[in-house]
Design a protein around this motif. Structure first.
Motif, PDB file in Angstrom:
ATOM      1  N   SER A  42      -2.138   4.124  -4.142  1.00 34.00           N
ATOM      2  CA  SER A  42      -1.400   3.010  -3.544  1.00 34.00           C
ATOM      3  C   SER A  42      -0.414   2.395  -4.518  1.00 34.00           C
ATOM      4  O   SER A  42       0.454   1.618  -4.116  1.00 34.00           O
ATOM      5  CB  SER A  42      -2.381   1.925  -3.067  1.00 34.00           C
ATOM      6  OG  SER A  42      -3.205   2.404  -2.025  1.00 34.00           O
ATOM      7  N   TYR A  43      -0.543   2.748  -5.789  1.00 33.44           N
ATOM      8  CA  TYR A  43       0.243   2.080  -6.826  1.00 33.44           C
ATOM      9  C   TYR A  43       1.313   2.975  -7.442  1.00 33.44           C
ATOM     10  O   TYR A  43       1.693   2.784  -8.602  1.00 33.44           O
ATOM     11  CB  TYR A  43      -0.690   1.520  -7.904  1.00 33.44           C
ATOM     12  CG  TYR A  43      -1.524   0.381  -7.369  1.00 33.44           C
ATOM     13  CD1 TYR A  43      -1.094  -0.936  -7.472  1.00 33.44           C
ATOM     14  CD2 TYR A  43      -2.724   0.634  -6.715  1.00 33.44           C
ATOM     15  CE1 TYR A  43      -1.846  -1.976  -6.949  1.00 33.44           C
ATOM     16  CE2 TYR A  43      -3.485  -0.399  -6.193  1.00 33.44           C
ATOM     17  CZ  TYR A  43      -3.044  -1.698  -6.312  1.00 33.44           C
ATOM     18  OH  TYR A  43      -3.785  -2.734  -5.790  1.00 33.44           O
ATOM     19  N   ASP A  46       7.583   1.653  -6.764  1.00 31.77           N
ATOM     20  CA  ASP A  46       8.505   1.399  -5.655  1.00 31.77           C
ATOM     21  C   ASP A  46       9.797   2.162  -5.935  1.00 31.77           C
ATOM     22  O   ASP A  46      10.416   1.989  -6.988  1.00 31.77           O
ATOM     23  CB  ASP A  46       8.768  -0.103  -5.565  1.00 31.77           C
ATOM     24  CG  ASP A  46       9.663  -0.467  -4.392  1.00 31.77           C
ATOM     25  OD1 ASP A  46       9.985   0.429  -3.581  1.00 31.77           O
ATOM     26  OD2 ASP A  46      10.036  -1.644  -4.287  1.00 31.77           O
ATOM     27  N   PRO A  87      -0.510  -2.585  -1.990  1.00 29.64           N
ATOM     28  CA  PRO A  87       0.594  -1.800  -1.417  1.00 29.64           C
ATOM     29  C   PRO A  87       0.079  -0.541  -0.724  1.00 29.64           C
ATOM     30  O   PRO A  87      -1.036  -0.090  -0.982  1.00 29.64           O
ATOM     31  CB  PRO A  87       1.450  -1.449  -2.637  1.00 29.64           C
ATOM     32  CG  PRO A  87       0.525  -1.546  -3.809  1.00 29.64           C
ATOM     33  CD  PRO A  87      -0.489  -2.595  -3.461  1.00 29.64           C
ATOM     34  N   THR A  88       0.887  -0.005   0.161  1.00 28.76           N
ATOM     35  CA  THR A  88       0.581   1.282   0.794  1.00 28.76           C
ATOM     36  C   THR A  88       1.731   2.231   0.495  1.00 28.76           C
ATOM     37  O   THR A  88       2.875   1.802   0.335  1.00 28.76           O
ATOM     38  CB  THR A  88       0.401   1.150   2.313  1.00 28.76           C
ATOM     39  OG1 THR A  88       1.601   0.597   2.883  1.00 28.76           O
ATOM     40  CG2 THR A  88      -0.770   0.238   2.648  1.00 28.76           C
ATOM     41  N   TYR A  89       1.403   3.514   0.429  1.00 29.31           N
ATOM     42  CA  TYR A  89       2.410   4.497   0.019  1.00 29.31           C
ATOM     43  C   TYR A  89       2.479   5.637   1.024  1.00 29.31           C
ATOM     44  O   TYR A  89       1.452   6.092   1.531  1.00 29.31           O
ATOM     45  CB  TYR A  89       2.081   5.050  -1.372  1.00 29.31           C
ATOM     46  CG  TYR A  89       3.276   5.634  -2.081  1.00 29.31           C
ATOM     47  CD1 TYR A  89       4.115   4.822  -2.841  1.00 29.31           C
ATOM     48  CD2 TYR A  89       3.596   6.980  -1.969  1.00 29.31           C
ATOM     49  CE1 TYR A  89       5.229   5.338  -3.484  1.00 29.31           C
ATOM     50  CE2 TYR A  89       4.709   7.509  -2.615  1.00 29.31           C
ATOM     51  CZ  TYR A  89       5.515   6.679  -3.364  1.00 29.31           C
ATOM     52  OH  TYR A  89       6.627   7.198  -3.983  1.00 29.31           O
ATOM     53  N   ASN A  95       7.811   6.822  -0.872  1.00 26.96           N
ATOM     54  CA  ASN A  95       8.091   5.416  -1.161  1.00 26.96           C
ATOM     55  C   ASN A  95       7.020   4.535  -0.531  1.00 26.96           C
ATOM     56  O   ASN A  95       6.242   4.987   0.308  1.00 26.96           O
ATOM     57  CB  ASN A  95       9.467   5.017  -0.609  1.00 26.96           C
ATOM     58  CG  ASN A  95       9.987   3.731  -1.239  1.00 26.96           C
ATOM     59  OD1 ASN A  95       9.454   3.236  -2.222  1.00 26.96           O
ATOM     60  ND2 ASN A  95      11.041   3.181  -0.662  1.00 26.96           N
ATOM     61  N   ARG A  96       7.007   3.273  -0.952  1.00 26.90           N
ATOM     62  CA  ARG A  96       6.069   2.314  -0.380  1.00 26.90           C
ATOM     63  C   ARG A  96       6.453   1.959   1.043  1.00 26.90           C
ATOM     64  O   ARG A  96       7.625   1.936   1.400  1.00 26.90           O
ATOM     65  CB  ARG A  96       6.039   1.030  -1.216  1.00 26.90           C
ATOM     66  CG  ARG A  96       5.303   1.164  -2.528  1.00 26.90           C
ATOM     67  CD  ARG A  96       5.266  -0.165  -3.267  1.00 26.90           C
ATOM     68  NE  ARG A  96       4.772   0.048  -4.627  1.00 26.90           N
ATOM     69  CZ  ARG A  96       4.867  -0.831  -5.600  1.00 26.90           C
ATOM     70  NH1 ARG A  96       5.457  -1.992  -5.363  1.00 26.90           N
ATOM     71  NH2 ARG A  96       4.393  -0.555  -6.794  1.00 26.90           N
ATOM     72  N   THR A 100       1.227  -4.010   3.870  1.00 24.89           N
ATOM     73  CA  THR A 100       0.248  -4.047   2.793  1.00 24.89           C
ATOM     74  C   THR A 100      -1.152  -4.136   3.398  1.00 24.89           C
ATOM     75  O   THR A 100      -1.302  -4.373   4.600  1.00 24.89           O
ATOM     76  CB  THR A 100       0.476  -5.247   1.863  1.00 24.89           C
ATOM     77  OG1 THR A 100       0.386  -6.457   2.628  1.00 24.89           O
ATOM     78  CG2 THR A 100       1.835  -5.162   1.188  1.00 24.89           C
TER      79      THR A 100
END
Length: 207
Positions: A42-43, A46, A87-89, A95-96, A100
């Motif tokens: 998730s990280y 961006d 965050p979600t990816y 990309n993000r 969230t």
């Protein structure tokens, strides 16, 4: 929730090693609503400022692909009893997403991902470090199954990426972090005995 009551567990291992299964067994072994899972995936950074071509060229199996600063901050917030917006990816967009995930602080926080044990600052926050050590052939098979079904890649694409990116990155960055592990689980989700030992150990930690 006081910070000293939070147990942080890091679970690392190569892509396709069975980390998700280990996390699932741990969550099932602990009381309901006792665990917050923080996926390292998730990280990823961006990449809104990049072109699509630049995004496709990113090496997602390198430590530089991750937003360590945000992860450190959000983990500190959880340990301090504060909720986070995780965050979600999107692997398809590289990309993000705008959305969230709201994560409440819990007595146990599990950080799971290939590079979980790479970052020293992150390791220093962990009460328990786990490495899921699965045979390379088995990991390749799982990657082929996952990427052809979930990510629309052909077998040749997956194998080519494995040989050019996954294998060298695993050997350079992931495999060396095994030395930091308190517990090593061979063959991942297939090792019921190893997972059982881990679950009992964690239950003892949080008693």
């Amino acid at each position: 929730m006081a910070e000293n009551k939070v147990t942080v567990i890091g679970i690392a291992g190569g892509t396709g090693c069975g980390k998700t299964t280990v996390v699932k067994r741990l969550v099932e072994a602990l009381p309901p609503h006792f665990v917050a899972v923080v996926p390292l995936d998730s990280y990823y950074n961006d990449t809104t400022h990049m072109t699509e071509e630049e995004r496709r060229a990113i090496n997602f199996d390198h430590p530089d692909a991750f937003d360590w600063k945000l992860l450190h901050q959000q983990l500190a917030d959880l340990r301090a009893g504060k909720a986070i917006e995780q965050p979600t990816y999107s692997y398809l967009k590289c990309n993000r997403e705008k959305e969230t995930i709201h994560v409440e602080p819990k007595p146990v926080i599990i950080i799971e991902g290939i590079m979980t044990l790479v970052d020293k600052e992150l390791r220093d926050l962990m009460d328990l470090k786990v490495f899921v050590d699965t045979d390379a052939d088995e990991r390749l098979i799982r990657n082929i199954q996952r990427d052809t079904i979930d990510r629309g890649r052909t077998v040749s694409m997956v194998v080519d990426r494995y040989l050019k990116v996954l294998k060298p990155m695993h050997e350079q960055f992931i495999e060396p972090t095994k030395r930091y592990a308190d517990i090593i689980i061979p063959q991942g989700g297939e090792n019921a005995t190893g997972i059982g030992i881990l679950c009992r150990y964690v239950e003892g930690l949080v008693d």
